[in-house]
Design a protein around this motif. Structure first.
Motif, PDB file in Angstrom:
ATOM      1  N   GLY A  32       0.822  -1.211   0.000  1.00 38.87           N
ATOM      2  CA  GLY A  32       0.000   0.000   0.000  1.00 38.87           C
ATOM      3  C   GLY A  32       0.855   1.260   0.000  1.00 38.87           C
ATOM      4  N   VAL A  90      -4.625 -11.540   2.689  1.00 39.55           N
ATOM      5  CA  VAL A  90      -5.790 -12.028   1.944  1.00 39.55           C
ATOM      6  C   VAL A  90      -6.903 -12.562   2.852  1.00 39.55           C
ATOM      7  N   SER A 115      -2.068 -11.897  -2.994  1.00 38.64           N
ATOM      8  CA  SER A 115      -1.242 -12.884  -3.686  1.00 38.64           C
ATOM      9  C   SER A 115      -2.041 -14.097  -4.140  1.00 38.64           C
TER      10      SER A 115
HETATM   11  P1  NAP Z   1       2.093  -5.456   5.302  1.00 36.11           P
HETATM   12  O1  NAP Z   1       3.318  -4.704   4.983  1.00 36.11           O
HETATM   13  O2  NAP Z   1       2.077  -6.353   6.501  1.00 36.11           O
HETATM   14  O3  NAP Z   1       0.891  -4.404   5.451  1.00 36.11           O
HETATM   15  C1  NAP Z   1      -0.414  -4.809   5.738  1.00 36.11           C
HETATM   16  C2  NAP Z   1      -1.250  -3.575   6.045  1.00 36.11           C
HETATM   17  O4  NAP Z   1      -2.608  -3.977   6.196  1.00 36.11           O
HETATM   18  C3  NAP Z   1      -0.886  -2.850   7.337  1.00 36.11           C
HETATM   19  O5  NAP Z   1      -1.029  -1.463   7.119  1.00 36.11           O
HETATM   20  C4  NAP Z   1      -1.967  -3.351   8.309  1.00 36.11           C
HETATM   21  O6  NAP Z   1      -2.199  -2.473   9.383  1.00 36.11           O
HETATM   22  C5  NAP Z   1      -3.142  -3.387   7.382  1.00 36.11           C
HETATM   23  N1  NAP Z   1      -4.278  -4.207   7.783  1.00 36.11           N
HETATM   24  C6  NAP Z   1      -4.287  -5.503   8.146  1.00 36.11           C
HETATM   25  N2  NAP Z   1      -5.548  -5.910   8.378  1.00 36.11           N
HETATM   26  C7  NAP Z   1      -6.343  -4.835   8.132  1.00 36.11           C
HETATM   27  C8  NAP Z   1      -7.733  -4.605   8.185  1.00 36.11           C
HETATM   28  N3  NAP Z   1      -8.585  -5.579   8.519  1.00 36.11           N
HETATM   29  N4  NAP Z   1      -8.217  -3.374   7.879  1.00 36.11           N
HETATM   30  C9  NAP Z   1      -7.361  -2.374   7.515  1.00 36.11           C
HETATM   31  N5  NAP Z   1      -6.036  -2.527   7.461  1.00 36.11           N
HETATM   32  C10 NAP Z   1      -5.536  -3.748   7.758  1.00 36.11           C
HETATM   33  O7  NAP Z   1       1.601  -6.368   4.085  1.00 36.11           O
HETATM   34  P2  NAP Z   1       2.008  -6.277   2.530  1.00 36.11           P
HETATM   35  O8  NAP Z   1       3.306  -6.997   2.326  1.00 36.11           O
HETATM   36  O9  NAP Z   1       1.854  -4.886   2.068  1.00 36.11           O
HETATM   37  O10 NAP Z   1       0.878  -7.238   1.907  1.00 36.11           O
HETATM   38  C11 NAP Z   1      -0.412  -6.751   1.673  1.00 36.11           C
HETATM   39  C12 NAP Z   1      -1.082  -7.602   0.611  1.00 36.11           C
HETATM   40  O11 NAP Z   1      -0.256  -7.568  -0.559  1.00 36.11           O
HETATM   41  C13 NAP Z   1      -1.265  -9.080   0.958  1.00 36.11           C
HETATM   42  O12 NAP Z   1      -2.546  -9.499   0.536  1.00 36.11           O
HETATM   43  C14 NAP Z   1      -0.227  -9.803   0.142  1.00 36.11           C
HETATM   44  O13 NAP Z   1      -0.682 -11.087  -0.238  1.00 36.11           O
HETATM   45  C15 NAP Z   1      -0.069  -8.881  -1.050  1.00 36.11           C
HETATM   46  N6  NAP Z   1       1.261  -8.901  -1.689  1.00 36.11           N
HETATM   47  C16 NAP Z   1       2.370  -8.890  -0.902  1.00 36.11           C
HETATM   48  C17 NAP Z   1       3.638  -8.920  -1.514  1.00 36.11           C
HETATM   49  C18 NAP Z   1       4.898  -8.942  -0.680  1.00 36.11           C
HETATM   50  O14 NAP Z   1       5.971  -9.319  -1.175  1.00 36.11           O
HETATM   51  N7  NAP Z   1       4.840  -8.529   0.571  1.00 36.11           N
HETATM   52  C19 NAP Z   1       3.738  -8.936  -2.911  1.00 36.11           C
HETATM   53  C20 NAP Z   1       2.564  -8.875  -3.689  1.00 36.11           C
HETATM   54  C21 NAP Z   1       1.320  -8.874  -3.054  1.00 36.11           C
HETATM   55  P3  NAP Z   1      -1.382  -2.685  10.776  1.00 36.11           P
HETATM   56  O15 NAP Z   1       0.065  -2.402  10.497  1.00 36.11           O
HETATM   57  O16 NAP Z   1      -1.998  -1.673  11.669  1.00 36.11           O
HETATM   58  O17 NAP Z   1      -1.649  -4.108  11.204  1.00 36.11           O
END
Ligand code: NAP
Length: 335
Positions: A32, A90, A115
């Motif tokens: 994000g 997810v 993902s």
């Molecule tokens: P991340 O860095 O852990 O960030 C997750 C964010 O979601 C945090 O801001 C968290 O807030 C927030 N959050 C969690 N539950 C929530 C809810 N119910 N309502 C509102 N906010 C919520 O995760 P990320 O790596 O960006 O991954 C996010 C998505 O992208 C996942 O679905 C993943 O499968 C996908 N993705 C990830 C990657 C990768 O390499 N990381 C690559 C492609 C796609 P808090 O910090 O307050 O908990």
């Protein structure tokens, strides 16, 4: 429907920007916050409103200046937004859609970055009202780090973003594709089920293997474990990077893509058993043939521009200490 890489924002004329008036980001972690940074840098959106689950993350998003407005609920975030992107694990997507669904503006495009696609579609779609366009997406780009500080504007440059629009959403898919191209990504289209099968082998299975091998090393007797850490300059070190990925995100991925992962795991186990038999039988030809094939795959990835050709992923190596002068008669002073 593949296409060549374009520079970030390269195809979008200044007169067409912003592409969207108001972007709502549900979740502002690695993905994000990278979207926020790149969308800002490329002037793709008029304004950004963001939210996260916890107050500390929302505060950090504010401190980093990633959004024009930070709100404390998913419902408040989507009000007046013409593009909503869900960037959370997810397993949370369905519940989040339930919270914000009734507050969506008519005509808004709703997307995600999960993902896994089929399960996310099943979880989110029932909560979205008629007149809203749902175009799921997955940027195939990331790192092992999490949170708003981990993001960066260049994360998507030259990487693929896979869109899985349902039939009838061609116009919304075209607009979302344009947005992702503006972030620097290349765009492809697939069905959610096909996406999950492809990603099971290219991403999910490698993570499962990394989690397994690093866990196995950790379970070894203490003395061996310290040696594992000390000598981890070999292949093990690269597994530890993957195995450092966020546990919540990856737990959700394996639960949501059970079908794709189990199918690929079955094939993997058969292939592994074949290698075990070759080693037991001392069949060097079989091993050589397999390793030659896999080396060609690495070359193909480099030729497609998906990784660096530099040895050891281009890691810097520590410099040697300054040379010690050679004793006579070898010293150059004797020349
Ligand atoms: P991340 O860095 O852990 O960030 C997750 C964010 O979601 C945090 O801001 C968290 O807030 C927030 N959050 C969690 N539950 C929530 C809810 N119910 N309502 C509102 N906010 C919520 O995760 P990320 O790596 O960006 O991954 C996010 C998505 O992208 C996942 O679905 C993943 O499968 C996908 N993705 C990830 C990657 C990768 O390499 N990381 C690559 C492609 C796609 P808090 O910090 O307050 O908990």
């Amino acid at each position: 429907m593949a296409e060549p890489a374009v520079p970030p924002g390269g195809r979008i004329p200044a007169s067409a920007r912003p592409l969207f008036e108001r972007l709502a980001l549900i979740g502002t972690g690695l993905i994000g916050s990278s979207i926020a940074r790149a969308a800002r840098a490329q002037q793709l959106v008029g304004s950004i409103v963001a939210t996260a689950r916890s107050a500390p993350t929302r505060r950090r998003v504010m401190e980093l200046g990633l959004a024009d407005q930070v709100v404390d609920s998913n419902a408040a975030a989507v009000a007046g937004a013409d593009l909503v992107i869900v960037c959370i694990p997810v397993g949370q997507c369905g519940a989040a859609a339930g919270e914000f669904g009734p507050h969506l503006a008519p005509g808004a495009i709703v997307s995600d970055v999960g993902s896994v696609k089929a399960q996310v579609v099943r979880d989110m779609a029932p909560h979205l009202p008629p007149g809203v366009h749902f175009v799921p997406a997955h940027p195939v780009a990331g790192t092992e780090q999490s949170g708003p500080d981990a993001g960066f504007a260049e994360l998507f440059t030259g990487r693929w973003c896979i869109l899985t629009p349902p039939p009838g959403e061609e116009e919304a898919a075209r607009r979302l594709a344009e947005f992702w191209r503006g972030l620097g990504a290349k765009v492809d289209f697939m069905s959610p089920e096909h996406h999950d099968l492809v990603l099971a082998v290219t991403s999910h299975l490698p993570h499962l293997i990394a989690y397994t091998i690093v866990g196995t090393a950790d379970d070894l007797a203490a003395v061996t474990r310290s040696e594992v850490l000390q000598y981890s300059a070999g292949g093990f070190r690269d597994f530890t990077r993957i195995a450092a990925s966020d546990p919540t995100m990856w737990r959700d991925v394996f639960l949501a893509n059970r079908t794709g992962v189990l199918e690929m795991l079955g094939r993997f186990n058969r292939d592994l058993a074949g290698l075990v038999r070759a080693i037991e039988a001392g069949d060097g030809d079989a091993l050589f043939e397999r390793f030659a094939r896999t080396r060609a795959i690495r070359r193909g990835i480099i030729e497609l521009g998906q990784d660096s050709a530099a040895a050891d992923f281009g890691r810097r190596h520590a410099a040697l200490p300054p040379p010690i002068p050679l004793p006579r008669p070898y010293s150059s002073e004797d020349d």
